[in-house]
Design a protein around this motif. Structure first.
Motif, PDB file in Angstrom:
ATOM      1  N   VAL A   1       0.874   1.106 -10.153  1.00 56.60           N
ATOM      2  CA  VAL A   1       1.130   0.550  -8.827  1.00 56.60           C
ATOM      3  C   VAL A   1       2.127   1.449  -8.095  1.00 56.60           C
ATOM      4  O   VAL A   1       3.120   1.883  -8.686  1.00 56.60           O
ATOM      5  CB  VAL A   1       1.689  -0.884  -8.916  1.00 56.60           C
ATOM      6  CG1 VAL A   1       2.042  -1.425  -7.534  1.00 56.60           C
ATOM      7  CG2 VAL A   1       0.697  -1.812  -9.615  1.00 56.60           C
TER       8      VAL A   1
ATOM      9  N   ASP B   1      -4.093   1.833  -9.524  1.00 56.39           N
ATOM     10  CA  ASP B   1      -4.817   0.567  -9.442  1.00 56.39           C
ATOM     11  C   ASP B   1      -4.536  -0.095  -8.093  1.00 56.39           C
ATOM     12  O   ASP B   1      -5.457  -0.516  -7.399  1.00 56.39           O
ATOM     13  CB  ASP B   1      -4.394  -0.361 -10.573  1.00 56.39           C
ATOM     14  CG  ASP B   1      -5.183  -1.653 -10.569  1.00 56.39           C
ATOM     15  OD1 ASP B   1      -6.328  -1.633 -11.045  1.00 56.39           O
ATOM     16  OD2 ASP B   1      -4.666  -2.669 -10.068  1.00 56.39           O
ATOM     17  N   THR B   2      -3.243  -0.165  -7.710  1.00 55.65           N
ATOM     18  CA  THR B   2      -2.858  -0.817  -6.455  1.00 55.65           C
ATOM     19  C   THR B   2      -1.861   0.064  -5.701  1.00 55.65           C
ATOM     20  O   THR B   2      -0.900   0.559  -6.286  1.00 55.65           O
ATOM     21  CB  THR B   2      -2.214  -2.192  -6.718  1.00 55.65           C
ATOM     22  OG1 THR B   2      -3.131  -2.999  -7.477  1.00 55.65           O
ATOM     23  CG2 THR B   2      -1.899  -2.897  -5.417  1.00 55.65           C
TER      24      THR B   2
ATOM     25  N   ARG C   1      -7.253  -0.878  -5.137  1.00 56.81           N
ATOM     26  CA  ARG C   1      -6.835  -1.859  -4.143  1.00 56.81           C
ATOM     27  C   ARG C   1      -5.745  -1.253  -3.280  1.00 56.81           C
ATOM     28  O   ARG C   1      -4.810  -0.627  -3.803  1.00 56.81           O
ATOM     29  CB  ARG C   1      -6.312  -3.101  -4.860  1.00 56.81           C
ATOM     30  CG  ARG C   1      -5.930  -4.267  -3.998  1.00 56.81           C
ATOM     31  CD  ARG C   1      -5.327  -5.358  -4.882  1.00 56.81           C
ATOM     32  NE  ARG C   1      -5.068  -6.587  -4.156  1.00 56.81           N
ATOM     33  CZ  ARG C   1      -4.286  -7.568  -4.596  1.00 56.81           C
ATOM     34  NH1 ARG C   1      -3.705  -7.456  -5.800  1.00 56.81           N
ATOM     35  NH2 ARG C   1      -4.093  -8.659  -3.884  1.00 56.81           N
ATOM     36  N   THR C   2      -5.838  -1.425  -1.954  1.00 54.02           N
ATOM     37  CA  THR C   2      -4.820  -0.927  -1.030  1.00 54.02           C
ATOM     38  C   THR C   2      -4.315  -2.096  -0.195  1.00 54.02           C
ATOM     39  O   THR C   2      -5.106  -2.837   0.401  1.00 54.02           O
ATOM     40  CB  THR C   2      -5.393   0.164  -0.113  1.00 54.02           C
ATOM     41  OG1 THR C   2      -5.798   1.285  -0.906  1.00 54.02           O
ATOM     42  CG2 THR C   2      -4.359   0.632   0.900  1.00 54.02           C
TER      43      THR C   2
ATOM     44  N   ILE D   1       1.942  -8.970  -6.758  1.00 57.77           N
ATOM     45  CA  ILE D   1       0.975  -7.985  -7.253  1.00 57.77           C
ATOM     46  C   ILE D   1       1.247  -7.740  -8.725  1.00 57.77           C
ATOM     47  O   ILE D   1       2.404  -7.522  -9.110  1.00 57.77           O
ATOM     48  CB  ILE D   1       1.107  -6.673  -6.447  1.00 57.77           C
ATOM     49  CG1 ILE D   1       0.798  -6.936  -4.967  1.00 57.77           C
ATOM     50  CG2 ILE D   1       0.217  -5.578  -7.019  1.00 57.77           C
ATOM     51  CD1 ILE D   1       1.443  -5.942  -4.039  1.00 57.77           C
TER      52      ILE D   1
END
Length: 272
Positions: A181, A202-203, A235-236, A267
């Motif tokens: 992240v 991932d994020t 994921r953004t 998150i």
């Protein structure tokens, strides 16, 4: 090792609603005041892993943010840069000192520490530990300064934190990567080294102030869409959003894998 990133605030430097409005009750810009996720305080965040918590920036609403998210203890604080919307809540650290029972380790660059010392000199004066058997007394914030450098990996709270150099237009800021992240507020440009640090995410939480024309110090939606296409995180999530960034309109129009953040969003991530 799993962790959570809580977005305490996702608004721009004036928050939302901004001061003003036709009757003085607040200016919502193009955002629907009936959508609670459009109510945005200034940008701060907390990373929590096990019993340890790292606070990212001390926004003007920090007290309310921590209470709203039931965060009663902070073990360290990191400042991304010294703009007022990211540091004006620094005095709340004195209560965090009391809860911790000790000075709080603080992390940032030498440039940011110099500016913080100029504005909050009392927080950096020497602290005298109490006599044995007496409780510590904190009538002011007490921060122990530690240096971090862009492009390096630093150990904070026992975790590896990848510190990313960013261009904020009027000066540098720090982005942060925790495992899979990344949190990148207040940025208008990335160099190649920074982009390399943001691959295989991932994020990604990323500054996106406006859907309109390019801004001198913040990314707009066009830039974020281009970065997302290049980096391809799973994921953004958009943060530091301004008054033209209505939550429902964004949800309906953003490309796949992109979404607006909101205050209190949690998150999940993993240190890998």
């Amino acid at each position: 090792m799993k962790f959570t990133l809580t977005l305490l605030g996702t608004g721009g430097s004036a928050g939302l609603p901004q001061i003003g409005g036709a009757d003085g009750s607040g200016d919502w810009g193009m955002c629907d005041p009936l959508e609670p996720r459009n109510a945005r305080s200034r940008a701060s965040a907390v990373v929590a892993c096990g019993e340890s918590r790292l606070l990212i920036d001390t926004s003007p609403e920090l007290r309310l943010q921590l209470i709203a998210n039931r965060i009663g203890r902070i073990d360290a604080v990191l400042f991304t840069h010294p703009h007022a919307d990211h540091i004006a809540g620094l005095d709340e650290v004195r209560i965090l000192n009391r809860l911790l029972g000790a000075p709080i380790p603080g992390y940032s660059t030498g440039q940011t520490w110099a500016e913080l010392r100029r504005r909050f000199d009392y927080a950096f004066k020497p602290w005298v530990a109490p006599e044995p058997g007496l409780p510590p007394s904190f009538f002011r914030p007490v921060i122990e300064t530690r240096l971090v450098a862009p492009g390096a990996i630093h150990t904070i709270n026992g975790w590896n934190v990848n510190v990313i150099g960013q261009d904020h237009g009027f000066g540098p800021t720090l982005g942060l990567r925790f495992g899979n992240v990344a949190y990148c507020t207040d940025v208008v440009r990335f160099d190649d080294e920074a982009l390399a640090q943001l691959r295989d995410l991932d994020t990604w939480v990323i500054d996106c102030f406006t859907r309109g024309p390019r801004h001198p110090s913040h990314a707009n939606l066009e830039q974020v869409v281009a970065w997302e296409a290049q980096l391809r995180p799973r994921r953004t999530i958009l943060t530091h959003m301004g008054p033209d960034m209505d939550y429902a309109a964004l949800r309906a129009s953003l490309p796949a894998r992109m979404e607006p953040g909101y205050d209190g969003m949690i998150i999940e991530g993993e240190f890998v």
